[in-house]
Design an enzyme around this catalytic site. Structure first.
Site, mmCIF file in Angstrom:
data_model
loop_
_atom_site.group_PDB
_atom_site.id
_atom_site.type_symbol
_atom_site.label_atom_id
_atom_site.label_comp_id
_atom_site.label_asym_id
_atom_site.label_seq_id
_atom_site.Cartn_x
_atom_site.Cartn_y
_atom_site.Cartn_z
ATOM 1 N N HIS A 258 0.715 -1.273 0.022
ATOM 2 C CA HIS A 258 -0.093 0.173 0.274
ATOM 3 C C HIS A 258 0.871 1.107 0.096
ATOM 4 O O HIS A 258 1.805 1.288 0.625
ATOM 5 C CB HIS A 258 -1.014 0.086 1.055
ATOM 6 N N ASP A 309 -8.018 -5.356 -0.137
ATOM 7 C CA ASP A 309 -8.730 -6.289 -1.327
ATOM 8 C C ASP A 309 -8.384 -7.722 -1.031
ATOM 9 O O ASP A 309 -8.938 -8.506 -1.587
ATOM 10 C CB ASP A 309 -7.827 -5.926 -2.614
HETATM 11 N N1 ACO Z 1 3.856 -7.486 -4.628
HETATM 12 C C1 ACO Z 1 5.284 -7.518 -4.816
HETATM 13 N N2 ACO Z 1 6.080 -6.766 -4.726
HETATM 14 C C2 ACO Z 1 5.432 -5.533 -4.305
HETATM 15 C C3 ACO Z 1 4.215 -5.418 -4.180
HETATM 16 C C4 ACO Z 1 3.272 -6.148 -4.455
HETATM 17 N N3 ACO Z 1 1.848 -6.244 -4.371
HETATM 18 N N4 ACO Z 1 3.817 -3.854 -3.950
HETATM 19 C C5 ACO Z 1 4.843 -3.300 -3.687
HETATM 20 N N5 ACO Z 1 5.906 -4.130 -4.024
HETATM 21 C C6 ACO Z 1 7.375 -3.977 -4.127
HETATM 22 C C7 ACO Z 1 7.728 -3.056 -5.477
HETATM 23 O O1 ACO Z 1 7.979 -4.068 -6.642
HETATM 24 C C8 ACO Z 1 8.662 -2.265 -4.939
HETATM 25 O O2 ACO Z 1 10.152 -2.979 -4.768
HETATM 26 P P1 ACO Z 1 11.442 -2.621 -5.274
HETATM 27 O O3 ACO Z 1 11.725 -1.518 -4.674
HETATM 28 O O4 ACO Z 1 12.382 -3.763 -5.147
HETATM 29 O O5 ACO Z 1 11.245 -2.436 -6.606
HETATM 30 C C9 ACO Z 1 8.603 -1.783 -3.616
HETATM 31 O O6 ACO Z 1 7.697 -2.744 -3.008
HETATM 32 C C10 ACO Z 1 7.931 -0.603 -3.522
HETATM 33 O O7 ACO Z 1 6.759 -0.716 -4.548
HETATM 34 P P2 ACO Z 1 6.025 0.797 -5.189
HETATM 35 O O8 ACO Z 1 5.271 0.360 -6.182
HETATM 36 O O9 ACO Z 1 7.178 1.787 -5.375
HETATM 37 O O10 ACO Z 1 5.273 1.177 -3.936
HETATM 38 P P3 ACO Z 1 3.696 1.914 -4.101
HETATM 39 O O11 ACO Z 1 3.697 2.937 -2.885
HETATM 40 O O12 ACO Z 1 3.808 2.722 -5.359
HETATM 41 O O13 ACO Z 1 2.755 0.733 -4.245
HETATM 42 C C11 ACO Z 1 0.913 -0.219 -4.506
HETATM 43 C C12 ACO Z 1 1.454 0.715 -3.687
HETATM 44 C C13 ACO Z 1 0.702 0.345 -6.129
HETATM 45 C C14 ACO Z 1 -0.486 -0.414 -3.836
HETATM 46 C C15 ACO Z 1 1.531 -1.579 -4.513
HETATM 47 O O14 ACO Z 1 1.935 -2.089 -3.300
HETATM 48 C C16 ACO Z 1 0.949 -2.696 -5.574
HETATM 49 O O15 ACO Z 1 1.076 -2.600 -6.551
HETATM 50 N N6 ACO Z 1 -0.005 -3.656 -4.855
HETATM 51 C C17 ACO Z 1 -0.576 -4.500 -5.565
HETATM 52 C C18 ACO Z 1 -2.091 -3.920 -6.199
HETATM 53 C C19 ACO Z 1 -2.816 -3.964 -4.851
HETATM 54 O O16 ACO Z 1 -2.995 -4.643 -3.998
HETATM 55 N N7 ACO Z 1 -3.725 -2.754 -5.149
HETATM 56 C C20 ACO Z 1 -4.583 -2.380 -4.024
HETATM 57 C C21 ACO Z 1 -4.303 -0.993 -3.220
HETATM 58 S S1 ACO Z 1 -5.284 -0.856 -1.654
HETATM 59 C C22 ACO Z 1 -6.985 -0.524 -2.493
HETATM 60 O O17 ACO Z 1 -7.223 -0.148 -3.527
HETATM 61 C C23 ACO Z 1 -7.993 -0.714 -1.619
#
Ligand code: ACO
Length: 373
Positions: A258, A309
């Site tokens: 998140h 989710d």
């Molecule tokens: N699975 C695997 N790795 C992940 C995930 C994930 N779900 N989420 C974050 N990471 C990793 C990234 O790959 C990144 O790793 P790195 O630094 O080695 O490249 C690091 O964690 C940071 O990720 P970012 O994308 O920069 O973090 P951000 O704050 O932008 O991400 C997000 C937030 C988009 C929700 C992300 O966690 C994600 O894609 N999650 C999966 C989608 C999801 O579940 N969305 C629902 C959100 S809640 C809602 O809408 C109710």
């Protein structure tokens, strides 16, 4: 004034003020912790709180429910459209189109007063679940059911899908998920809604845009992907191997991580017990076991924790709901938060127009077409 601050994805940026909710010290709506709201209130009480500012009295709630129930009808042209959209159309595209069409038939479309916006928001609360359920049935060659005015939002939605009243336990589980999905300060779809409002556009346009933002798999679309992902693992025996291989391939595990909650999402903790209870009742505990294995691996390997989710996808599956309904259910709930944000933005409006940092070519002059070959 231009301040040279740049944060990719606006991470950590305060992009506006809101009295609707805060994620500080756990999520709260207008000062009430969601943990308490999920325990002591219904979705309708929460939607009233968001839209009207205070929890309702019994009479205010009865009147609110009555107004929503009387809006549970769709204009004929929209029902016709829901019956003819291509079978493969995404259910989120259909709900987006439905809200757009509803604007043409709303008596207050061109009235942007706060009172008219409240009326429109309450009507959308009644209409959207009807549109989602009607499309779901029509796409399967089944006639839609007429809404039940005596049922609350969650129970009526389940009734409209199947034509039978749900058990109180099933209706309450869905109701709690609606409470938890209702509002979440400046998330991507809400911010979208506020940007549209800031141009002095109308409520329906703002909600249509917000639905488009919610559809993406990094936002609301994740709840559909959760169940698909769990099914792909094949179940508890293969889950650990599957998730380790997915991480090795740098795949995103939907339902985890998140932007704001880096050590866990309070909403996921609340809904988890409802997902488990529903899975137990449906004889689907294998997905709870699979989920627990994936949670353990992601916490240990990536310090990633479930977001809302993650249990929501499992809960809806255990309630017997088909995957294309999951993100539209999010819409049915979040329309309350979006509308409240629209009204709040309108009251203190300033056009939202940030700057971009230019990273394109140096200034150059145009060669006429004839000289470019
Ligand atoms: N699975 C695997 N790795 C992940 C995930 C994930 N779900 N989420 C974050 N990471 C990793 C990234 O790959 C990144 O790793 P790195 O630094 O080695 O490249 C690091 O964690 C940071 O990720 P970012 O994308 O920069 O973090 P951000 O704050 O932008 O991400 C997000 C937030 C988009 C929700 C992300 O966690 C994600 O894609 N999650 C999966 C989608 C999801 O579940 N969305 C629902 C959100 S809640 C809602 O809408 C109710």
């Amino acid at each position: 004034m231009t301040t040279e601050i740049y944060s990719p994805g606006l991470e950590g940026v305060i992009a506006g003020e809101t009295a609707l909710s805060t994620v500080a010290d756990g999520l709260s709506y207008r000062g009430y912790p969601v943990t308490e709201l999920a325990e002591k209130a219904t979705f309708e009480e929460v939607a009233y709180l968001l839209l009207h500012g205070e929890l309702p009295t019994s009479q205010q709630l009865a009147d609110f429910q009555q107004r929503i129930a009387s809006a549970r009808r769709l204009p004929g042209p929209l029902i016709n459209l829901l019956g003819v959209v291509p079978r493969e159309a995404s259910s989120m595209d259909v709900v987006r189109s439905a809200v757009s069409i509803l604007a043409h038939f709303d008596p207050d479309t061109s009235d942007s007063s706060p009172a008219a916006n409240l009326r429109k928001a309450e009507r959308l609360l009644g209409q959207i679940p009807v549109a989602v359920a009607a499309h779901h049935r029509l796409a399967r060659g089944q006639a839609p059911y007429t809404a039940r005015p005596d049922l609350g939002q969650a129970a009526n939605f389940l009734y409209m899908l199947r034509g039978e009243e749900p058990t109180p336990v099933a209706a309450r589980a869905l109701d709690v998920s609606l409470i938890l999905y209702a509002e979440h300060e400046f998330n991507a779809s809400t911010f979208t809604a506020r940007v549209v409002c800031s141009t002095e556009s109308d409520l329906h346009s703002s909600i249509v845009a917000a639905i488009g933002a919610l559809k993406g798999r990094l936002h609301g679309g994740a709840n559909e992907q959760v169940m698909e992902l769990l099914q792909k693992t094949g179940g508890p025996a293969n889950a650990e191997k599957w998730v380790r291989a997915a991480l090795a391939k740098k795949e995103r595990i939907m339902g985890f991580g998140h932007r704001v909650y880096k050590s866990g999402d309070v909403r996921a903790g609340i809904l988890r017990s409802y997902a488990r209870q529903a899975a137990e009742a449906a004889g689907m505990l294998q997905w709870e076991e699979t989920a627990a294995i994936i949670e353990r691996v992601l916490a240990a390997e990536k310090q990633l924790f479930p977001n809302l989710d993650w249990p929501a996808g499992r809960l809806y599956h255990a309630l017997g709901l088909e995957i294309p309904l999951y993100t539209p259910i999010f819409v049915m709930s979040r329309v309350s938060g979006w509308s409240a944000h629209f009204i709040e933005q309108q009251q203190h409006n300033r056009l939202i127009r940030p700057r971009g940092r230019y990273i394109g070519p140096e200034a150059r002059s145009v060669r006429p077409l004839a000289e470019r070959g």
